[in-house]
Every structure is written in C-alpha cells, then in structure tokens.
Design an enzyme around this catalytic site. Sequence first.
Site, PDB file in Angstrom:
ATOM      1  CE  LYS A 296     -25.376   7.251 -70.256  1.00 51.39           C
ATOM      2  NZ  LYS A 296     -25.529   8.837 -70.331  1.00 51.39           N
TER       3      LYS A 296
ATOM      4  CD  GLU B 201     -24.947  10.512 -62.614  1.00 51.60           C
ATOM      5  OE1 GLU B 201     -23.565  10.708 -61.968  1.00 51.60           O
ATOM      6  OE2 GLU B 201     -24.893  10.563 -63.968  1.00 51.60           O
TER       7      GLU B 201
ATOM      8  CB  SER C 148     -27.057   5.958 -77.464  1.00 52.22           C
ATOM      9  OG  SER C 148     -28.517   5.941 -77.108  1.00 52.22           O
TER      10      SER C 148
END
Lengths: 258, 396
Positions: free
Chosen positions: B91, B113, B380
């Site tokens: 991210k 969010e 990830s």
Amino acid sequence: MRLEEFWKRNKKALVSYMMAGYPDYETSLSAFKILLREGTDILEVGFPFSDPVADGPTIQLAHETALKGGIKSRHVFEICGRLREEFPEKPILLMTYYNPIFKMGVENFCKRAKSAGVDGFIVPDLPPEEGFELKEACRSEGLSLVFLASPTSGERRLKLICSHSDHMVYFVSLTGTTGARKELPIQRLKENLQLYRSLCEKPVVVGFGISTQEQAKEIAQLSDGVVVGSHFVRLVGEGKWQELSESVRSISEAIRSC
Amino acid sequence: MKYTLPDERGYFGEFGGKFVPETLMYALEELEEAYRRVKEDRSFWEELEYYLKNFAGRPTPLYYARRLTEYAGGAKIYIKREDLLHTGAHKINNTLGQALLTKKMGKKRVIAETGAGQHGVATATACALLGLECVVYMGEEDAERQKLNVFRMELLGAQVCVVKSGTRTLKDAINEALRDWVTNVETTHYIIGSVVGPHPFPMLVRDFQKVIGEETKAQLYELEGRLPDAVVACVGGGSNAMGIFYPFVEHKEVLLVGVEAGGLGIESGKHASSIRGGSVGVLHGMKSYFLQDEEGQILPTHSISAGLDYPGVGPEHAYLFKSGRAKYVYATDEEALEGFKLLSRLEGIIPALEPAHAVLRVVELAKDVGKGGIVVFNLSGRGDKDMWHVMKHIQL
C-alpha cells in the site's frame, strides 16, 4: 410533459422530497399526499438504495429503514401510480442513485416509471458525461432527466449541465451531503447563481440544507424554486404530522410571496 | 498490440467511468490535470523514487521459494516480497505517490478509507512524512478486527473516524470518505487505496503500483533470463494484482491469475468474490462487477480478511476478466488459513491473510505448469496485523 407545462405557467416552485417506504409503505404514502395537498409543486420520490453517498444522516436512515422494511422497486412504482391517480397534474420526479436503474436496464426502468405516471428522474451520482444511455431511454418514453449543478461547477460544466438537463436544473446549495443546516453559504450561492443565469435560461431550483421558512424565502429570491428534503423526512420519521402540514404550508407561502 | 487503457473517458472497455456527484467532477478533472502535469515532470518521479528506495525499502526481493516449490512438485515458485516494505504491505507505493501529488496540488488535508488498516497506516505514514493532515475512515467491524492498526494510525498522527453506518466495513468507510470529500473537496485530496473509484483513480493507483511488476520483470530476467509462465495475486479491490499484472498484460503468453476471497464458499452467498459471484453494476464512481441483488442493492460481504471484504472490484480487472486476458479464481476462508500455515512452515514467511488466499492456488498452478516452468506470486503484505484474528481460528 407535466414538468415543462409547470414552468410555462409558474414562476416559483416548492420541490418536496420524501423517501418511498419510510418509515413504511402506507405511512410514506400518507406523507406524500400531505406534501402534495399542502402546497408542494413538484414532488421528488426517493428510491431507497443501500449506499446513498450523496445523503447525510437523516436521509441515510430513511434509505436503510425502507430497505429493511422490504421496499422493492415495484412498491416505489406502485406508490407513484397511486399518487398519480389522485394528483393528475403534479410533476413527479424519481430521485434515485444510478445502480437500481442500471441493474434493471435503463429502458425497462424508464418504461416502468412511465407507466407509473412518473415524469422524470434526478440521479445524484450521474453526471451528464455518463448520462447518455439513460437520456436516450428517457427521450423515447418522454421522460425528463434533470441534472445537478454545484458550487464547484465552473463555466464549462454549467453549460454542459444546462444543455443536457430537461426543463430545469437542480442546483446544490453547498459542497456537501443532504441535510438541514443552520447556516447556508448565501454569498457564494448568489455568485454561483449569477454565473448560472448568465449561461443558462432554464429554471433553476436550489436544494440541500434548506429547512426553514426564512431560508426558503431567501433562496427563492435568488432562484426559481426551493427543494426541501431532510427536514420533511425527519418530521415523517418522528411522526410529527401537524408540524409537517404546517411546515409545508409556511414554506410554500414563503416561496410564493417572492 | 499496445495496451493503452483507460481511454479518455476513463473506460477500460465497458468498465470504469466517473459516476459521482457533480460537486466532485471538478476535483476529478483537477486531479487528471495535475497527474498529466507530473507525468512529464522528472523531478516528481525522482522524488518518489527517492522515498520508495530510502524510506519504503524498494526494490523488494524476488525470492525463490525452494521448499514451497518442492512441496508443489512442479514449476519454480518465486515470491515477490512486498511484505518486506515499510508499514508491511504494498500500500505504501501508492500512498507515497498520491501524498506527493497532494502536495503538488497545493492541498493540505488528506482523507482515506481503510479495510484491514494497511492502507490507513500507509496513508498516515506518508502524511506524517510529508506533513499533511490525515483523516482515515474505517468501518466499526474492521476497527474491531484490526485494533492494532487503529492505534498505529493514531500514533502516526492521523484521526481515525469509525463508521457505524451500513455493514460497518470497507464499503461503508468508502461511502463516508466520499461524503467527507464532497464536503471538503476544495481543501482535501482523497487517497483511494485500491484500483477502484471514479477515473482517474483506477489508473493513478495502478501507475503507482506498477513498480511491483516492473521490478519483477527485471529481476526475473536477471535470475532466469525470461518471462514467467504465470503471475498470481489476491484480488479485493485489486491494487496489488494490478500492480504486478500491468507490465505483463501485453505479454499474452504470461498467464495472469487473480484470487478472490471465497469466504464460506460462493454457493453459501457469504463471500467477497465480485467477479466470480457478482454482476455488472455502478457503485463508488465506477462501472464494474459488484455483489448485488436483482434490484441493484449492494449485498453484504464476508471474508476472513478485512482487506478483501469489499463487494466490488477495480474496473481494469473487470475488463481483463471480460476480455479473457486474466483468469479469476477464489479461495475460501479455510483455504486461506491453510495457505497461511503452509507458507509460514515451509518458507518462514508469515503472510497477511489477503495474499494467504493465493497460496494454495499458487501450489496448484505450479503443478499444472510443471517442471521447467516459473510461477510468480505477489506476497502483498505480512501477517503481523492478523495474529490476534488468526489465533481465534487455528489451533497449533
């Protein structure tokens, strides 16, 4: 063509919003009738949706309650049909997010709306750029598609909105979601509407945040109509029928006196 | 053929677009314009590269998973180690890019969010780094599942707003973030955490995440001198998958596989597989696949992993699926937990629950591809954030 006819004959409008099926089917039907009897000129029928991103807490609750109560599209159309029988002249617009229309198929949705006596749609998450399919379907059924303008719409966007919107434009009074506000950004709104008038000849109604007679009067002096939603929805939710009737009447009178 | 999507209207084939309230249209146009400008601005990319390298820890290794390969008994399995990045997941690639873009636009307030909390933490981190005000919306149920991440965000100086409306998960956090944006749009940038939302977000987030695939391609070329046979990633909104897929889309011989969250199984109705179990609709600004009923009402989702618990998927994935370029499968909660244990025991790597969904599909695919082949798995994120949650589900 009731919407078009209305603006030929009238200068100012009270546009009232109520959620279909809130707090339940029958109660909402009674509420719509009060709104229409007490001075509403154009009725907006709210279509419940699971994710109402343009709505504040009051109308969010109405969406949620209606869905929990089992309100489906056929109930909304049925309510519109019953109102149409009793009020043959009043323009009725469905206010719905785009997904329920898209999922049913734009043509199918328009056909069902038309046969329920609906005159058109306001779709808060559908800008003109994405509205071609619905516009096409509306045209073939003789329905109106009213687009929204906002304080952040510049000259280019206002022209675009004006050229695509049928018979009127819905101007959002502020940057934000629906819901009663104590203070409205009147100075900015004046400038917004001045720009709008210099670019567009279609009637403009202003909504979001308006709940009092004073606010309605102030806004009606700047525009062609005032939309009241959350305030009425809250009164219906709280079962304040007397206050609802009086509120519709007084706001309607305030607008007419402009 | 050169792959150039999205088109000018922000569409990937029939998917994408800008379905937002009018108030936000100018902000999307402003963002498109700002991005067009920085695309040509070498100093922007140099600055981003500097932070990706020295702050976030790029490039991440492409690691040969010897024991997992032996276990599968087929193609070689390589793991792209995004779990080693600062804040623990991919991210941060996107939040650093968008936070720098926020500064370029002259905005001082950021909203985001978050589902699992990874994007929230990565946004709070980038905001602390660059001195931006940060507000993160998080569903009440997720805030409960990921308490540690709530604390991390607050420690980093962000304000966490717990969302109690709707299903109290990621979908509702996005609704609330959109409501904030519609109110404060003139001073605020919305850092969306996945390849979802109205144009230009799906493109923007993909472009900031494609570094994963570009590195993978170069690293594998150095290690093996060729392209992989398959690339596998988990898909919720789909940002880590789009990041690793994108540089391979034009190489038709590379099989791209996305793994959705199958929850208790598609037939149970309790899952989060928008592509495998949903239909085309319009929500959160985009036309894509969503879990919805026949009336177009969005359905509640279920997944053991908060990060995949979303009823939609990015429009580019919808396009890759519809066009047949990528394949989408799913893994159930139970399979994700099995993958979670397997990777921990065989490789000494505890994965986040999101990529843990892909582990069993990777093993199967390695078998299918067979010896001599190469399968790349995008890991990830790491599993630290999931410990409390997983402890409730597995006994050792």
